[in-house]
Scaffold this active site. Structure first.
Site, PDB file in Angstrom:
ATOM      1  N   SER A  37       0.816  -1.211   0.000  1.00  0.00           N
ATOM      2  CA  SER A  37       0.000   0.000   0.000  1.00  0.00           C
ATOM      3  C   SER A  37       0.850   1.261   0.000  1.00  0.00           C
ATOM      4  O   SER A  37       1.915   1.322   0.620  1.00  0.00           O
ATOM      5  CB  SER A  37      -0.960  -0.030   1.202  1.00  0.00           C
ATOM      6  OG  SER A  37      -0.574   0.916   2.158  1.00  0.00           O
ATOM      7  N   LYS A  38       0.315   2.213  -0.709  1.00  0.00           N
ATOM      8  CA  LYS A  38       0.938   3.528  -0.854  1.00  0.00           C
ATOM      9  C   LYS A  38       1.144   4.190   0.516  1.00  0.00           C
ATOM     10  O   LYS A  38       1.993   5.044   0.704  1.00  0.00           O
ATOM     11  CB  LYS A  38      -0.034   4.347  -1.715  1.00  0.00           C
ATOM     12  CG  LYS A  38       0.337   5.748  -1.993  1.00  0.00           C
ATOM     13  CD  LYS A  38      -0.728   6.369  -2.870  1.00  0.00           C
ATOM     14  CE  LYS A  38      -0.547   7.874  -2.879  1.00  0.00           C
ATOM     15  NZ  LYS A  38      -1.621   8.596  -3.515  1.00  0.00           N
ATOM     16  N   ARG A  39       0.315   3.767   1.461  1.00  0.00           N
ATOM     17  CA  ARG A  39       0.370   4.318   2.801  1.00  0.00           C
ATOM     18  C   ARG A  39       1.709   3.969   3.488  1.00  0.00           C
ATOM     19  O   ARG A  39       2.194   4.731   4.310  1.00  0.00           O
ATOM     20  CB  ARG A  39      -0.797   3.738   3.610  1.00  0.00           C
ATOM     21  CG  ARG A  39      -1.034   4.353   4.949  1.00  0.00           C
ATOM     22  CD  ARG A  39      -2.393   3.973   5.463  1.00  0.00           C
ATOM     23  NE  ARG A  39      -2.508   2.560   5.822  1.00  0.00           N
ATOM     24  CZ  ARG A  39      -1.931   2.005   6.887  1.00  0.00           C
ATOM     25  NH1 ARG A  39      -1.201   2.721   7.692  1.00  0.00           N
ATOM     26  NH2 ARG A  39      -2.110   0.727   7.155  1.00  0.00           N
TER      27      ARG A  39
END
Ligand code: GLU
Length: 503
Positions: free
Chosen positions: A254-256
């Site tokens: 995830s980009k997070r």
């Protein structure tokens, strides 16, 4: 076998994602393996709020950098165009009308409040679907009456009420889903624009797609698609769901938490051929566990049976190892020198850095001291530098995370955007811009307390590398749990972040 036609269908709503390249390379390999196979690139830009033409171009460039080429697409045309969904709206309307006429779809007049209430009730009842199908059986008179009152409506698919959806997935095997768990999917929104499901199925049919090879995060949509094909009376393609990309922690990439933009891997100096090789290692195994091979080799030997059924790890340490093998075994010293020059040791880069160092060095050898951080990936961090004015690591992480959100939302990671964001974050947390925010940001990006002008440095480093450093600084400080993030988001949206730093 008739020559296969496969596709990828990226949505241009953000930076070019490594998952897009992963799917693209397998689709391309599949098409090339079979005589006469074609690989199509279709742009799914039906999300009008988030889709951007600039992102489309970045997807093309990033895929080309990985060595991925397509046979038909918006940039090169082809016999089944247009290949951009925003240019095909009339087609979707026409196909949706066919479903209304044949009784496979219906107009639903539910308001937002009604839908929210239904969702709540169904959740309490433990149902998997949110919509209770209350508009499914309106009489023609009732529908007419609502239309004459100009009531807004969406068109929904009439999913069967009993039985189950069964299809053979060429990777995962037989898949079964009770229809009772599938919502009457919206096909056409109230503004007349199609949803992903309608546009995707209509296009796969009209573009004569034979195999849908996509990530398994789309599997929950497949029963709806299977039924759409049936409702239209079309032959469904063969579905092959590839294992989801997982980060090192075993969770969905995830980009997070991870750098997910292909640009980051390009800009930190991975070799495209090593990166392409790495992508094919995920979810696939070559005979004898061979790990280093060219795309041509896998094209020649490709066997769908060798696709894995579960999680594919996007393990950057593996990518590092692979990249090094390529450098050692495929690059002479001269070739490596040429590579380094084209990567960052070139006039273009140096001329960007000159205004930053011109008045700041006493000796030439201080150049590296000052500008070295442009030539590395993640700097070495120092907790003291990252936490000025008695901030705790968690408080600094809150500030950094809010800064990332601010920039992601404004979609401007250039000089202006970064400057503006830094002021807004100072205001949001009610902390001093210069003594707190600037110090934290500088330490996150350079690892140091001081150096060349900050905003210019950010802009030269570029979005993907800067973003990766901000994430890494948060990780260095201990990371933010899901709960903390939710809590922070709540404060961020309510503009009460100052309560979190207590100053
Ligand atoms: N537009 C979807 C995406 O962004 C396509 C999914 C599919 O392949 O059906 O990946």
């Amino acid at each position: 076998m008739t020559p296969p036609r496969v596709r990828i269908a990226p949505s241009p709503t953000g930076d070019p994602h490594v998952g897009t390249a992963y799917m693209a390379i397998f689709n391309m390999i599949f098409a090339r393996h079979y005589e006469g196979g074609k690989f199509i690139l279709r742009i799914e830009d039906t999300d009008r709020k988030r889709s951007r033409l600039e992102y489309e171009k970045t997807v093309f460039d990033a895929l080309k950098w990985c060595g991925i080429e397509w046979d038909e697409g918006p940039d090169i045309g082809g016999p089944y165009g247009p290949y951009r969904q925003s240019e095909r709206y009339d087609i979707y309307k026409e196909y949706c009308q066919k479903l209304l006429d044949s009784g496979h779809a219906y107009k639903c007049f539910a308001t937002a409040e009604e839908l929210a209430e239904m969702r709540e009730v169904n959740a309490k009842l433990g149902k998997k679907i949110g919509y209770d199908r209350r508009y499914r059986n309106l009489s023609p008179e009732e529908i007419q009456k609502r239309l004459s009152e100009n009531q807004s409506y969406v068109v929904r698919l009439k999913i069967p009420l009993t039985g189950e959806c069964v299809y053979e997935d060429a990777v995962k095997g037989r898949m079964t889903t009770p229809w009772a768990d599938v919502d009457d999917q919206v096909l056409l929104k109230s503004d007349g624009f199609p949803t992903y499901h309608l546009a995707n199925v209509v296009d796969d049919y009209l573009m004569k797609i034979t195999h849908v090879i996509r990530g398994d995060e789309w599997m929950s949509s497949t029963p709806k698609h299977v039924y759409l094909y049936e409702a239209f009376g079309f032959q469904a393609p063969i579905f092959m769901h590839m294992p989801l990309l997982l980060g090192a922690d075993g969770r969905k990439l995830s980009k997070r938490k991870n750098p997910t933009s292909i640009d980051y891997y390009k800009e930190t100096g991975f070799l495209p051929e090593a990166f392409a090789n790495f992508l094919t290692l995920m979810g696939y195994s070559m005979p004898e566990d061979k790990e280093i091979y060219t795309v041509e080799e896998i094209v020649k030997n490709f066997d769908p049976k060798r696709i894995g059924k579960s999680g594919a790890f996007f393990d950057v340490s593996k990518l590092d190892w692979l990249n090094q093998q390529y450098i050692i075994n495929h690059y002479s010293e001269d070739q490596l020198m040429a590579k380094l020059k084209s990567w960052a040791f070139n006039d273009e880069m140096f001329s960007k850095l000159m205004p930053l160092c011109h008045t700041r060095i006493k000796r030439l050898s201080e150049f590296m001291e000052l500008c070295g951080f442009f030539f590395i990936d993640i700097p070495e961090y120092n907790e003291q530098f990252l936490c000025p004015k008695g901030l705790t690591p968690e408080q600094t992480s809150f500030i950094l995370q809010s800064f990332i959100w601010n920039l992601d939302n404004r979609e401007d990671w250039g000089r202006e955007g970064i400057q503006q964001a830094s002021f807004e974050i100072a205001e949001l947390f009610k902390v001093n811009h210069k003594k707190v925010i600037m110090k934290i940001l500088f330490a996150s990006v350079t690892g140091k307390l001081q150096g060349p002008p900050f905003f210019d440095s950010f802009a030269i480093l570029g979005k993907s590398r800067t973003r990766a450093r901000l994430l890494k600084a948060i990780e260095f400080l201990g990371g933010l749990s899901k709960k903390k993030l939710t809590d922070l988001l709540h404060h961020y949206e309510a503009s009460t972040c100052n309560e979190l730093v207590g100053k």
